[in-house]
Every structure is written in structure tokens, then in C-alpha cells.
Design an enzyme around this catalytic site. Structure first.
Site, PDB file in Angstrom:
ATOM      1  N   ARG A 183      25.572 -14.129 -15.737  1.00  0.00           N
ATOM      2  CA  ARG A 183      25.047 -12.980 -14.965  1.00  0.00           C
ATOM      3  C   ARG A 183      23.545 -13.445 -15.190  1.00  0.00           C
ATOM      4  O   ARG A 183      22.912 -12.206 -15.003  1.00  0.00           O
ATOM      5  CB  ARG A 183      25.478 -11.968 -16.621  1.00  0.00           C
ATOM      6  CG  ARG A 183      24.894 -10.251 -16.249  1.00  0.00           C
ATOM      7  CD  ARG A 183      25.787  -9.640 -16.938  1.00  0.00           C
ATOM      8  NE  ARG A 183      24.175  -8.669 -17.831  1.00  0.00           N
ATOM      9  CZ  ARG A 183      24.740  -7.263 -16.429  1.00  0.00           C
ATOM     10  NH1 ARG A 183      25.772  -7.121 -16.237  1.00  0.00           N
ATOM     11  NH2 ARG A 183      23.938  -6.097 -17.119  1.00  0.00           N
ATOM     12  N   ILE A 243      20.700  -3.604 -12.111  1.00  0.00           N
ATOM     13  CA  ILE A 243      22.032  -4.647 -12.543  1.00  0.00           C
ATOM     14  C   ILE A 243      22.905  -3.595 -13.155  1.00  0.00           C
ATOM     15  O   ILE A 243      22.366  -3.766 -14.151  1.00  0.00           O
ATOM     16  CB  ILE A 243      21.775  -6.007 -12.786  1.00  0.00           C
ATOM     17  CG1 ILE A 243      23.667  -6.685 -12.747  1.00  0.00           C
ATOM     18  CG2 ILE A 243      20.953  -5.960 -14.282  1.00  0.00           C
ATOM     19  CD1 ILE A 243      23.294  -8.495 -12.502  1.00  0.00           C
ATOM     20  N   SER A 244      24.091  -3.056 -13.002  1.00  0.00           N
ATOM     21  CA  SER A 244      25.008  -2.307 -13.459  1.00  0.00           C
ATOM     22  C   SER A 244      25.212  -2.870 -14.686  1.00  0.00           C
ATOM     23  O   SER A 244      25.540  -4.077 -14.856  1.00  0.00           O
ATOM     24  CB  SER A 244      26.459  -1.912 -13.066  1.00  0.00           C
ATOM     25  OG  SER A 244      25.781  -1.092 -12.281  1.00  0.00           O
ATOM     26  N   GLN A 245      25.684  -2.084 -15.630  1.00  0.00           N
ATOM     27  CA  GLN A 245      25.865  -2.541 -17.686  1.00  0.00           C
ATOM     28  C   GLN A 245      26.945  -3.136 -17.349  1.00  0.00           C
ATOM     29  O   GLN A 245      27.904  -2.423 -16.511  1.00  0.00           O
ATOM     30  CB  GLN A 245      26.247  -0.864 -18.434  1.00  0.00           C
ATOM     31  CG  GLN A 245      27.003  -1.045 -19.579  1.00  0.00           C
ATOM     32  CD  GLN A 245      27.757   0.184 -20.284  1.00  0.00           C
ATOM     33  OE1 GLN A 245      27.639   0.786 -19.489  1.00  0.00           O
ATOM     34  NE2 GLN A 245      27.887   0.151 -21.691  1.00  0.00           N
TER      35      GLN A 245
END
Length: 215
Positions: free
Chosen positions: A37, A63-65
Site C-alpha cells: 500500500r 485512497i480508501s481506508q
């Protein structure tokens, strides 16, 4: 040494953020362990890559959790032979997670800068089963339809009809639906006998589903 530190952070993320919240699909957990990530966020915030929240990636996008990425992946019941469409490539992280599990990922991004960077990043990292298109995701990607699953990573005011049409019979779509910049509802939509069977999953807040004319 740095990569070893990030590996430890990924394991901690899986144990504390995902498993404790009910992510149990082994393929999803393994994908979240594998995808780096920190390579999908701006270098200046790489140290925050495995924190429990969304992060800015530029152009008013995020960027999503990690939990949300894992949850949306788990609810489509991913299996190795599947063909998945993603709307909203962003940095390419969700596409990479999907690509670790399924056979083919087609992903559409409306912001050219994000689309080009994501395509280059995914290629560099060896995700040969991901194809990136720059364009308006509302229309889907008809030439590759039907899709076994569709993952929409932006909040839409309603479900785009072309996306539902491109979902195969028995397929699943996960999509946030609701007003712009307000609390939306993450919905799971299954196509059964050509009709939509909808289940509300949880309240969420996603960046807006951007159309071509709104750029």
C-alpha cells in the site's frame, strides 16, 4: 530494512484493522498482506500508508481506508476465475488487491493523471491482469462485459443503469449511493433473473462519482 518494516505494518493492519472487524475471507486477507500500500500513496505520506483511514492522493481524491477496501472486496465473494470491473481507479490500490485474487480486472479512471500513474504503477509491480481505461465510468466497459462483479469506489446519487446491465446474471455490484459529500449507503446489488436485489450494508462517505461534464 524499510520493506521489512512495511511488511510488519501490513501484518499489523490485517490483524488489528481487518480481522477484528470481521474480514475473514482468506484470499482477501492474503491480498491485503501482499499489496504494498505504501507504493500507492504519495511518497510524502508513505509512513501513514497502513493507518486506519483514507488518505489524500491529489486532485481531491483519496485512497480508501484499508478496512473499506477489504470489506468491498470480500462482499463480492471474489474467486480466481472472475472478471471484475472497477469504477474509480485512483492510485490503483483496490485494483491491485482484486488482481491478487481474480483472473481479470478492468478499471476506469476519469482523471487522466491518476489513470496514467496507476497504469504505470500496476505494470511496474507486475499486475499484468489489470487493464486501465481513462474515461467516464458511468458507461462501464461494454466490450469486456458481462462482469462477474463490479466495484464502485465513488459515491453515486443512483446506480448507473449501464453498470447494472453489464453485470452478469448472478453477479454482484458494491456501490456507495447517496448525496454528494454527505453520508451515503454502501449497497450490495445482485442480479437475479435480470432484476436488482439490493441490500444496504453500512453508512459511508466516498468522494463523488465524477462525470465527464463535471471535470
Amino acid at each position: 530494512m524499510q520493506e521489512d518494516a512495511y511488511k510488519a505494518q501490513r501484518e499489523q493492519m490485517v490483524e488489528q484493522q481487518l480481522k477484528r472487524r470481521g474480514i475473514s475471507d482468506k484470499a482477501v486477507l492474503n491480498a491485503m498482506r501482499s499489496v504494498q500500500r505504501h507504493l500507492f500513496v504519495p511518497p510524502a505520506i508513505a509512513a501513514e500508508a497502513y493507518s486506519d483511514g483514507a488518505l489524500p492522493i491529489g486532485h481531491k481524491q483519496t485512497i480508501s481506508q484499508p478496512y473499506m477496501v477489504a470489506y468491498m472486496t470480500q462482499v463480492i465473494n471474489p474467486t480466481p476465475g472472475m472478471k471484475v470491473l472497477e469504477i474509480g481507479t485512483g492510485s490503483g490500490y483496490q485494483a491491485a488487491v482484486l488482481a491478487e485474487i481474480v483472473k481479470e480486472v478492468y478499471t476506469i479512471e476519469i482523471i487522466p493523471e491518476h489513470g496514467k500513474m496507476a497504469a504505470a504503477r500496476l505494470k511496474q509491480l507486475g499486475y499484468g491482469n489489470v487493464e486501465v481505461k481513462i474515461g467516464d465510468g458511468y458507461a462501464g466497459w461494454e466490450e469486456h462485459a458481462p462482469f462477474d462483479a463490479i466495484v464502485v469506489t465513488a459515491g453515486a446519487e443512483s446506480v448507473p443503469p449501464p453498470l447494472f446491465e453489464q453485470l452478469r446474471e448472478g453477479g454482484r455490484m458494491v456501490i456507495p449511493v447517496g448525496p454528494v459529500y454527505m453520508t451515503q449507503t454502501l449497497k450490495l446489488i445482485q442480479k437475479k433473473r435480470g432484476k436488482a436485489v439490493t441490500r444496504n450494508l453500512m453508512p459511508v462517505v466516498f468522494v463523488p462519482f465524477t462525470r465527464e461534464k463535471q471535470k
